[in-house]
Design a protein around this motif. Sequence first.
Motif, PDB file in Angstrom:
ATOM      1  N   LYS A  29       0.985  -1.212  -0.019  1.00 21.49           N
ATOM      2  CA  LYS A  29      -0.102   0.033   0.069  1.00 21.49           C
ATOM      3  C   LYS A  29       0.990   1.364  -0.040  1.00 21.49           C
ATOM      4  N   VAL A  30       1.186   1.616  -1.260  1.00 22.17           N
ATOM      5  CA  VAL A  30       2.295   2.710  -1.521  1.00 22.17           C
ATOM      6  C   VAL A  30       2.090   3.748  -0.747  1.00 22.17           C
ATOM      7  N   ARG A  31       0.586   4.601  -0.972  1.00 25.77           N
ATOM      8  CA  ARG A  31       0.359   5.851  -0.649  1.00 25.77           C
ATOM      9  C   ARG A  31       0.236   5.750   0.948  1.00 25.77           C
ATOM     10  N   ALA A  32      -0.335   4.813   1.531  1.00 28.27           N
ATOM     11  CA  ALA A  32      -0.336   4.812   3.142  1.00 28.27           C
ATOM     12  C   ALA A  32       1.064   4.572   3.675  1.00 28.27           C
ATOM     13  N   LEU A  33       2.010   3.837   3.022  1.00 26.38           N
ATOM     14  CA  LEU A  33       3.473   3.787   3.465  1.00 26.38           C
ATOM     15  C   LEU A  33       4.151   5.097   3.244  1.00 26.38           C
ATOM     16  N   HIS A  34       3.878   5.896   2.291  1.00 30.66           N
ATOM     17  CA  HIS A  34       4.504   7.249   2.105  1.00 30.66           C
ATOM     18  C   HIS A  34       3.998   8.217   3.135  1.00 30.66           C
ATOM     19  N   ASN A  35       2.587   8.164   3.354  1.00 26.69           N
ATOM     20  CA  ASN A  35       2.089   9.063   4.629  1.00 26.69           C
ATOM     21  C   ASN A  35       2.593   8.687   5.696  1.00 26.69           C
ATOM     22  N   TYR A  36       2.685   7.509   6.141  1.00 27.26           N
ATOM     23  CA  TYR A  36       3.525   7.113   7.573  1.00 27.26           C
ATOM     24  C   TYR A  36       4.738   7.499   7.686  1.00 27.26           C
ATOM     25  N   ALA A  45      13.388   2.461   4.570  1.00 32.26           N
ATOM     26  CA  ALA A  45      14.159   1.358   4.882  1.00 32.26           C
ATOM     27  C   ALA A  45      14.379   1.513   6.542  1.00 32.26           C
ATOM     28  N   GLU A  46      13.905   2.637   6.989  1.00 33.20           N
ATOM     29  CA  GLU A  46      13.959   2.641   8.491  1.00 33.20           C
ATOM     30  C   GLU A  46      12.678   2.016   9.459  1.00 33.20           C
ATOM     31  N   LEU A  47      12.049   1.497   8.843  1.00 33.86           N
ATOM     32  CA  LEU A  47      10.649   0.787   9.236  1.00 33.86           C
ATOM     33  C   LEU A  47      11.203  -0.416   9.921  1.00 33.86           C
ATOM     34  N   SER A  48      10.551  -0.989  10.958  1.00 31.57           N
ATOM     35  CA  SER A  48      10.812  -2.361  11.569  1.00 31.57           C
ATOM     36  C   SER A  48       9.854  -3.243  10.763  1.00 31.57           C
ATOM     37  N   GLN A  49      10.417  -4.622  11.031  1.00 28.80           N
ATOM     38  CA  GLN A  49       9.507  -5.458  10.423  1.00 28.80           C
ATOM     39  C   GLN A  49       8.051  -5.455  10.507  1.00 28.80           C
ATOM     40  N   ASN A  50       7.823  -5.296  11.825  1.00 24.43           N
ATOM     41  CA  ASN A  50       6.421  -5.207  12.156  1.00 24.43           C
ATOM     42  C   ASN A  50       5.612  -4.090  11.406  1.00 24.43           C
ATOM     43  N   GLU A  51       6.349  -2.714  11.523  1.00 23.17           N
ATOM     44  CA  GLU A  51       5.964  -1.541  10.835  1.00 23.17           C
ATOM     45  C   GLU A  51       5.535  -1.681   9.436  1.00 23.17           C
ATOM     46  N   MET A  52       6.468  -2.647   8.711  1.00 22.08           N
ATOM     47  CA  MET A  52       6.276  -2.623   7.424  1.00 22.08           C
ATOM     48  C   MET A  52       4.884  -3.591   7.087  1.00 22.08           C
ATOM     49  N   GLU A  53       5.011  -4.632   7.973  1.00 20.99           N
ATOM     50  CA  GLU A  53       3.811  -5.521   7.781  1.00 20.99           C
ATOM     51  C   GLU A  53       2.348  -4.986   7.417  1.00 20.99           C
ATOM     52  N   GLN A  54       2.009  -3.739   8.139  1.00 24.18           N
ATOM     53  CA  GLN A  54       0.955  -3.218   7.998  1.00 24.18           C
ATOM     54  C   GLN A  54       0.540  -2.704   6.591  1.00 24.18           C
ATOM     55  N   PHE A  55       1.615  -2.657   5.845  1.00 23.19           N
ATOM     56  CA  PHE A  55       1.397  -1.815   4.444  1.00 23.19           C
ATOM     57  C   PHE A  55       1.435  -3.155   3.274  1.00 23.19           C
TER      58      PHE A  55
END
Length: 58
Positions: A29-36, A45-55
């Motif tokens: 979910k690129v737009r949500a990832l960008h906004n986050y 690249a700085e997101l944790s694995q758990n943070e990335m999972e939500q996208f």
Amino acid sequence: MKEQIKKFDDLFPDGIFAISHPENTPKVKVRALHNYCKERGITPAELSQNEMEQFLIK
């Protein structure tokens, strides 16, 4: 030049110029990832694995 562009466009009648991914590959979910990331002042690249999972859409 216009003729070349028209010939190229005619090769893609549905207007999609992309390579499809295998079905088992998750989508992002690129737009949500960008906004986050923008809200937090970080890069993906700085997101944790758990943070990335939500996208990811699996």
